[in-house]
Design a protein around this motif. Structure first.
Motif, mmCIF file in Angstrom:
data_model
loop_
_atom_site.group_PDB
_atom_site.id
_atom_site.type_symbol
_atom_site.label_atom_id
_atom_site.label_comp_id
_atom_site.label_asym_id
_atom_site.label_seq_id
_atom_site.Cartn_x
_atom_site.Cartn_y
_atom_site.Cartn_z
ATOM 1 N N PHE A 33 0.672 -1.103 -0.036
ATOM 2 C CA PHE A 33 0.075 0.179 -0.044
ATOM 3 C C PHE A 33 0.919 1.445 0.121
ATOM 4 N N THR A 34 0.395 2.384 -0.596
ATOM 5 C CA THR A 34 1.033 3.634 -0.690
ATOM 6 C C THR A 34 0.900 4.279 0.786
ATOM 7 N N ASP A 35 1.526 5.246 0.943
ATOM 8 C CA ASP A 35 1.474 5.880 2.303
ATOM 9 C C ASP A 35 0.179 6.626 2.534
ATOM 10 N N ASP A 36 -0.541 6.990 1.410
ATOM 11 C CA ASP A 36 -1.912 7.557 1.522
ATOM 12 C C ASP A 36 -2.922 6.661 1.234
ATOM 13 N N ALA A 37 -2.851 5.455 1.204
ATOM 14 C CA ALA A 37 -3.797 4.570 0.767
ATOM 15 C C ALA A 37 -4.904 4.390 1.574
ATOM 16 N N ILE A 38 -6.181 3.982 1.062
ATOM 17 C CA ILE A 38 -7.442 3.652 1.888
ATOM 18 C C ILE A 38 -7.715 2.273 1.595
ATOM 19 N N TYR A 39 -8.423 1.584 2.526
ATOM 20 C CA TYR A 39 -8.859 0.197 2.417
ATOM 21 C C TYR A 39 -10.386 0.289 2.876
ATOM 22 N N ASN A 127 -13.611 -6.510 -5.717
ATOM 23 C CA ASN A 127 -12.747 -5.813 -5.358
ATOM 24 C C ASN A 127 -12.582 -4.403 -6.502
ATOM 25 N N ARG A 128 -12.411 -3.377 -5.974
ATOM 26 C CA ARG A 128 -12.068 -2.222 -6.760
ATOM 27 C C ARG A 128 -10.645 -1.936 -6.432
ATOM 28 N N TYR A 129 -9.632 -1.616 -7.033
ATOM 29 C CA TYR A 129 -8.284 -1.046 -6.788
ATOM 30 C C TYR A 129 -8.035 -0.014 -7.779
ATOM 31 N N HIS A 134 4.926 0.820 -9.520
ATOM 32 C CA HIS A 134 5.831 1.012 -8.694
ATOM 33 C C HIS A 134 7.305 -0.082 -8.791
ATOM 34 N N GLN A 135 8.271 0.290 -9.000
ATOM 35 C CA GLN A 135 9.430 -0.381 -9.304
ATOM 36 C C GLN A 135 9.355 -1.768 -10.039
ATOM 37 N N GLY A 136 8.522 -1.607 -11.269
ATOM 38 C CA GLY A 136 8.143 -2.629 -11.951
ATOM 39 C C GLY A 136 6.909 -3.606 -11.681
ATOM 40 N N SER A 137 6.356 -3.145 -10.697
ATOM 41 C CA SER A 137 5.099 -3.712 -10.255
ATOM 42 C C SER A 137 4.021 -2.709 -9.870
ATOM 43 N N PHE A 138 3.495 -2.907 -8.671
ATOM 44 C CA PHE A 138 2.331 -1.922 -8.262
ATOM 45 C C PHE A 138 2.465 -1.717 -6.867
ATOM 46 N N ARG A 139 1.429 -0.650 -6.343
ATOM 47 C CA ARG A 139 1.366 -0.510 -5.116
ATOM 48 C C ARG A 139 -0.089 -0.038 -4.984
ATOM 49 N N ILE A 140 -0.917 -0.307 -4.031
ATOM 50 C CA ILE A 140 -2.243 -0.018 -3.752
ATOM 51 C C ILE A 140 -2.536 1.331 -3.247
ATOM 52 N N LYS A 141 -3.119 2.270 -4.111
ATOM 53 C CA LYS A 141 -3.795 3.484 -3.424
ATOM 54 C C LYS A 141 -5.107 3.256 -2.787
ATOM 55 N N GLU A 142 -5.969 2.612 -3.425
ATOM 56 C CA GLU A 142 -7.257 2.077 -2.890
ATOM 57 C C GLU A 142 -7.709 0.872 -3.131
ATOM 58 N N LYS A 143 -8.062 0.194 -2.039
ATOM 59 C CA LYS A 143 -8.954 -1.169 -2.223
ATOM 60 C C LYS A 143 -10.244 -0.927 -1.524
ATOM 61 N N ARG A 144 -11.161 -1.271 -2.392
ATOM 62 C CA ARG A 144 -12.585 -1.276 -1.896
ATOM 63 C C ARG A 144 -13.170 -2.564 -2.069
ATOM 64 N N CYS A 145 -13.596 -3.666 -0.897
ATOM 65 C CA CYS A 145 -14.075 -4.847 -1.011
ATOM 66 C C CYS A 145 -15.645 -4.740 -1.011
ATOM 67 N N LEU A 146 -16.402 -4.948 -2.014
ATOM 68 C CA LEU A 146 -17.512 -5.074 -2.110
ATOM 69 C C LEU A 146 -18.215 -6.236 -1.829
ATOM 70 N N LEU A 147 -18.682 -6.640 -0.835
ATOM 71 C CA LEU A 147 -19.367 -7.870 -0.388
ATOM 72 C C LEU A 147 -20.682 -8.218 -1.138
ATOM 73 N N ASP A 148 -20.978 -9.266 -1.720
ATOM 74 C CA ASP A 148 -22.074 -9.703 -2.334
ATOM 75 C C ASP A 148 -23.295 -10.193 -1.620
ATOM 76 N N SER A 149 -22.837 -10.949 -0.427
ATOM 77 C CA SER A 149 -23.816 -11.303 0.404
ATOM 78 C C SER A 149 -24.781 -10.205 0.877
ATOM 79 N N GLU A 150 -25.926 -10.753 1.475
ATOM 80 C CA GLU A 150 -26.965 -9.836 1.718
ATOM 81 C C GLU A 150 -26.704 -9.034 3.083
#
Length: 162
Positions: A33-39, A127-129, A134-150
Motif C-alpha cells: 500500500f502507498t502511504d496515502d492508501a485507503i482500504y 474488489n475495486r483497486y 512502483h518499481q516494475g510492479s504496483f502499489r495499492i492506493k485504494e482497495k474497496r471490497c464489495l461484499l455480495d452477500s446480503e
C-alpha cells in the motif's frame, strides 16, 4: 507518455497479494500500500461509490489505521484470530477498467474462505483497486471490497482481511 498496463501483470500482483494474506504475512501485505492508501469494506447495502463520511462501513481504514489493524491481528491477544484462521483468497475476472493519469483502476471478483474453530465462512464479492506503478510492479492506493452477500448474518463479523 502514457504507460500501457498488461492484465497478466496486474493478475500476478493480485495473486501475490492473495498469497500474502493466506500465509498471514500481513506486514509484507501492508507494504503493498502507498502511504496515502485507503482500504474500505462498505456495508452490503451501500452503493459502490459510497463514502464512509456519511455511511456505515465494516472497515474504513487509511494507511495508519490499516497498519494498526495488521499489528493487532499479528498479536496473540487478537483472540478472534489467534490461532490464525485458515483462509483461501481466490481472485478471478480481473479487468482493467480505466487509466487515471499514471494509475490504473482495476476490478476483480473474489471468494475468500475462512475456517476457524471447525466453522467455514464464505465471503464473496468484487474488489475495486486503484493501483499505481512502483518499481516494475504496483502499489495499492485504494482497495474497496464489495461484499455480495446480503449481510454478515452467518459470520457476524469480518475479523480477517478480505
Amino acid at each position: 507518455m502514457m504507460q500501457t498496463f498488461v492484465r497478466a501483470d496486474i493478475e500476478d500482483f493480485l495473486f501475490a497479494e492473495a498469497e500474502l494474506l493466506d500465509e498471514w504475512r500481513l506486514p509484507e501485505w501492508l507494504e503493498l500500500f502507498t502511504d496515502d492508501a485507503i482500504y474500505y469494506v462498505p456495508a452490503t447495502d451501500l452503493a459502490v461509490d459510497a463514502s464512509p463520511d456519511n455511511n456505515l462501513f465494516y472497515v474504513a481504514d487509511d494507511r495508519f489505521r490499516l497498519s494498526e489493524r495488521v499489528k493487532r491481528l499479528m498479536k496473540r491477544t487478537a483472540h478472534a484470530e489467534f490461532p490464525h484462521s485458515r483462509t483461501r483468497h481466490l481472485v478471478s475476472n480481473v479487468r482493467i477498467r480505466r487509466q487515471i493519469g499514471s494509475d490504473v483502476e482495476v476490478a476483480s471478483a473474489f471468494i475468500t474462505y475462512r475456517t476457524k474453530d471447525a466453522v467455514t465462512d464464505t465471503y464473496f464479492g468484487s474488489n475495486r483497486y486503484l493501483l499505481t506503478p512502483h518499481q516494475g510492479s504496483f502499489r495499492i492506493k485504494e482497495k474497496r471490497c464489495l461484499l455480495d452477500s446480503e449481510g454478515l448474518r452467518a459470520q457476524g463479523r469480518v475479523s480477517i482481511i478480505l
